[in-house]
Design an enzyme around this catalytic site. Structure first.
Site, PDB file in Angstrom:
ATOM      1  N   GLU A 138       0.873  -1.248   0.056  1.00 18.26           N
ATOM      2  CA  GLU A 138      -0.103   0.064  -0.065  1.00 18.26           C
ATOM      3  C   GLU A 138       0.722   1.217   0.008  1.00 18.26           C
ATOM      4  O   GLU A 138       1.955   1.540   0.212  1.00 18.26           O
ATOM      5  CB  GLU A 138      -0.930   0.009   1.366  1.00 18.26           C
ATOM      6  CG  GLU A 138      -1.881  -1.161   1.141  1.00 18.26           C
ATOM      7  CD  GLU A 138      -2.842  -1.383   2.446  1.00 18.26           C
ATOM      8  OE1 GLU A 138      -4.046  -1.736   2.000  1.00 18.26           O
ATOM      9  OE2 GLU A 138      -2.619  -0.768   3.540  1.00 18.26           O
TER      10      GLU A 138
ATOM     11  N   CYS B 287       3.592   8.836   1.138  1.00 18.83           N
ATOM     12  CA  CYS B 287       4.372   7.628   2.028  1.00 18.83           C
ATOM     13  C   CYS B 287       4.258   6.209   1.312  1.00 18.83           C
ATOM     14  O   CYS B 287       3.474   5.626   0.778  1.00 18.83           O
ATOM     15  CB  CYS B 287       3.103   7.385   3.188  1.00 18.83           C
ATOM     16  SG  CYS B 287       3.648   6.067   4.443  1.00 18.83           S
TER      17      CYS B 287
ATOM     18  N   CYS C 254       6.795  -7.380   6.329  1.00 15.51           N
ATOM     19  CA  CYS C 254       8.275  -6.898   7.139  1.00 15.51           C
ATOM     20  C   CYS C 254       8.559  -7.901   8.128  1.00 15.51           C
ATOM     21  O   CYS C 254       7.476  -8.533   8.805  1.00 15.51           O
ATOM     22  CB  CYS C 254       7.724  -5.430   7.911  1.00 15.51           C
ATOM     23  SG  CYS C 254       9.017  -4.743   9.022  1.00 15.51           S
TER      24      CYS C 254
ATOM     25  N   CYS D 248       6.518  -5.226  14.652  1.00 16.88           N
ATOM     26  CA  CYS D 248       6.481  -4.406  15.938  1.00 16.88           C
ATOM     27  C   CYS D 248       4.932  -4.353  16.281  1.00 16.88           C
ATOM     28  O   CYS D 248       4.057  -4.874  15.337  1.00 16.88           O
ATOM     29  CB  CYS D 248       6.585  -2.833  15.480  1.00 16.88           C
ATOM     30  SG  CYS D 248       8.344  -2.604  14.741  1.00 16.88           S
TER      31      CYS D 248
ATOM     32  N   CYS E 115       1.796  -2.824  14.922  1.00 16.49           N
ATOM     33  CA  CYS E 115       2.017  -2.461  13.307  1.00 16.49           C
ATOM     34  C   CYS E 115       1.017  -3.543  12.435  1.00 16.49           C
ATOM     35  O   CYS E 115       1.658  -4.711  12.438  1.00 16.49           O
ATOM     36  CB  CYS E 115       3.493  -2.033  12.817  1.00 16.49           C
ATOM     37  SG  CYS E 115       3.576  -1.925  11.189  1.00 16.49           S
TER      38      CYS E 115
ATOM     39  N   GLY F 246       7.013  -2.055   5.169  1.00 16.70           N
ATOM     40  CA  GLY F 246       8.499  -2.513   5.220  1.00 16.70           C
ATOM     41  C   GLY F 246       9.461  -1.725   6.016  1.00 16.70           C
ATOM     42  O   GLY F 246       9.036  -0.617   6.410  1.00 16.70           O
TER      43      GLY F 246
ATOM     44  N   LEU G 177      11.162   5.030  17.924  1.00 12.31           N
ATOM     45  CA  LEU G 177      11.826   4.777  19.347  1.00 12.31           C
ATOM     46  C   LEU G 177      10.712   4.187  20.037  1.00 12.31           C
ATOM     47  O   LEU G 177      10.933   2.888  20.605  1.00 12.31           O
ATOM     48  CB  LEU G 177      12.222   6.075  19.959  1.00 12.31           C
ATOM     49  CG  LEU G 177      13.003   5.924  21.434  1.00 12.31           C
ATOM     50  CD1 LEU G 177      14.158   5.092  21.127  1.00 12.31           C
ATOM     51  CD2 LEU G 177      12.789   7.278  22.019  1.00 12.31           C
ATOM     52  N   HIS G 178       9.627   4.526  20.403  1.00  8.74           N
ATOM     53  CA  HIS G 178       8.343   4.102  20.708  1.00  8.74           C
ATOM     54  C   HIS G 178       8.549   3.428  22.148  1.00  8.74           C
ATOM     55  O   HIS G 178       7.590   2.657  22.717  1.00  8.74           O
ATOM     56  CB  HIS G 178       7.857   3.048  20.049  1.00  8.74           C
ATOM     57  CG  HIS G 178       7.558   3.466  18.592  1.00  8.74           C
ATOM     58  ND1 HIS G 178       6.958   4.719  18.128  1.00  8.74           N
ATOM     59  CD2 HIS G 178       7.755   2.674  17.248  1.00  8.74           C
ATOM     60  CE1 HIS G 178       6.826   4.843  17.003  1.00  8.74           C
ATOM     61  NE2 HIS G 178       7.223   3.927  16.213  1.00  8.74           N
TER      62      HIS G 178
ATOM     63  N   CYS H  51      -0.743   5.758  10.364  1.00  9.10           N
ATOM     64  CA  CYS H  51       0.501   4.946  10.786  1.00  9.10           C
ATOM     65  C   CYS H  51       0.014   3.543  11.500  1.00  9.10           C
ATOM     66  O   CYS H  51      -0.974   3.832  12.386  1.00  9.10           O
ATOM     67  CB  CYS H  51       1.104   5.694  11.927  1.00  9.10           C
ATOM     68  SG  CYS H  51       1.873   7.129  11.061  1.00  9.10           S
TER      69      CYS H  51
HETATM   70  S1  SF4 Z   1       6.805  -0.447  12.216  1.00  8.97           S
HETATM   71 FE1  SF4 Z   1       7.971  -0.547  10.386  1.00  8.97          FE
HETATM   72  S2  SF4 Z   1       9.605  -1.983  11.220  1.00  8.97           S
HETATM   73 FE2  SF4 Z   1       7.790  -2.128  12.815  1.00  8.97          FE
HETATM   74  S3  SF4 Z   1       6.691  -4.053  11.592  1.00  8.97           S
HETATM   75 FE3  SF4 Z   1       5.959  -2.034  10.865  1.00  8.97          FE
HETATM   76  S4  SF4 Z   1       6.951  -1.773   8.977  1.00  8.97           S
HETATM   77 FE4  SF4 Z   1       7.971  -3.270  10.211  1.00  8.97          FE
END
Ligand code: SF4
Length: 350
Positions: free
Chosen positions: A98, A111, A118, A122, A125, A170, A226-227, A344
């Site tokens: 996407e 974007c 990926c 995370c 995500c 990714g 960072l998160h 995001c």
């Molecule tokens: S935030 Fe970025 S590195 Fe983490 S799973 Fe999603 S796409 Fe991958």
């Protein structure tokens, strides 16, 4: 629109300007022809070599024999109430990614994705659900931009793409060579002509990639996800923290700033009962001491597979105030495209 790829030919979008100079040289033509070809493709939007009228016929024939113009096909489009447009692309092997067009009154940001899936998984995500399928080629990365330009041209008769952010599906630095080639094409004045400072590369914190990027002599923006305000919180959200813990990440970020003289942005997700508190603000201030950096606070966008809870705007603003009190400059990213799952953390590869 970009036509479907013929498998036997390489995509012309896979060639950097230097590689194109090498090709024209190999067929006995002068180097300046490469610049002319680049301008046809990226400035004038040519979709065929026959359109490149200031090139000798023989060179056009040789280009047609060797190269095609494509690499991806658009299979869906959703428009948010806020004007954000999410595009779904199918790659030639059936993988899907996407891309998001984000128009505001002052800028037009795209974007862009760099991988199908990926591997970093995370925990907030959607892109990481299902793992990494494969890297995207430079041509596939560039094609997203050309498609987006065409779509905006068709919608509003003009399209000045002002910013490119590598924050789609990714981990950009995990596909380093294709990313870098794409960045150079985007940045080249004969290419898409977008200033390096308007190109943002994001990373979940791949230390080797950050070190390598610092030596490329590029003025691109670097955004590090960072998160978490310590290893304990970052471990919960980002498995990559086990390999590259915060102390090492901050050390390499400082080296990056020293080498490039550029500011870094730290992306920081706001999740209820996890990532924000006054303690967090204090810890973050300690972490950033002596660094030229800023924080970008991102509201967690809910993904059905995950249990985390979002915070309110007021809670986000309070955290920003706490950070300011401790000397950290932070901005809040306005969520865009939530209703079409384009915000995001919500992008997918299927
Ligand atoms: S935030 Fe970025 S590195 Fe983490 S799973 Fe999603 S796409 Fe991958």
């Amino acid at each position: 629109m970009i036509s479907k790829v013929k498998e036997s030919k390489d995509s012309i979008y896979d060639l950097s300007l230097i590689e194109l100079v090498g090709f024209v040289d190999s067929v006995g033509e002068k180097a300046f022809r490469a610049g002319q070809i680049f301008k046809w493709i990226y400035e004038k939007g040519a979709q065929s070599f026959s359109a490149m009228q200031n090139l000798p016929q023989e060179l056009r024939n040789k280009l047609s024999e060797k190269f095609s113009f494509s690499s991806i096909n658009m299979s869906g489009q959703q428009v948010s109430v806020d004007g954000t447009i999410k595009l779904l692309f199918e790659l030639n092997d059936g993988e899907k990614i996407e891309t998001v067009i984000i128009p505001t009154s002052k800028r037009l940001t795209l974007c862009v994705s760099t991988q199908a899936g990926c591997k970093y998984g995370c925990k907030f995500c959607a892109s990481g659900i299902g793992g990494l399928k494969r890297n995207m080629s430079c041509a596939e990365i560039i094609s997203q931009i050309l498609y987006a330009k065409n779509i905006m041209l068709a919608r509003q008769k003009s399209c000045e793409l002002s910013h490119i952010v590598f924050m789609g599906v990714g981990e950009p630095l995990d596909n380093y060579d294709n990313l870098l080639k794409a960045v150079r094409i985007i940045n080249a004045k004969e290419g898409l002509g977008i200033a390096a400072r308007k190109i943002t590369v994001s990373t979940c914190g791949l230390i080797e990639g950050i070190k390598k990027l610092s030596k490329e002599g590029l003025q691109v923006e670097l955004a590090i996800s960072l998160h978490g305000y310590n290893d304990k919180t970052r471990d919960i959200l980002m498995p990559v923290n086990k390999k590259y813990p915060i102390k090492e990440l901050i050390k390499v970020a400082k080296e990056y700033i020293r080498t490039t003289k550029r500011q870094i942005t730290f992306e920081y997700i706001l999740i209820k009962d996890l990532t924000f508190s006054e303690d967090a603000a204090r810890e973050l201030a300690k972490m950033f001491r002596g660094m030229i950096c800023k924080m970008n606070l991102i509201f967690y966008n809910e993904v059905p597979e995950f249990d985390f809870k979002a915070v309110s705007r007021a809670e986000g603003e309070n955290f920003k105030k706490d950070l300011k009190y401790y000397g950290v400059h932070a901005t809040i990213r306005t969520p865009r495209g939530k209703d079409v799952l384009a915000a995001c953390g919500q992008l997918r590869h299927k």
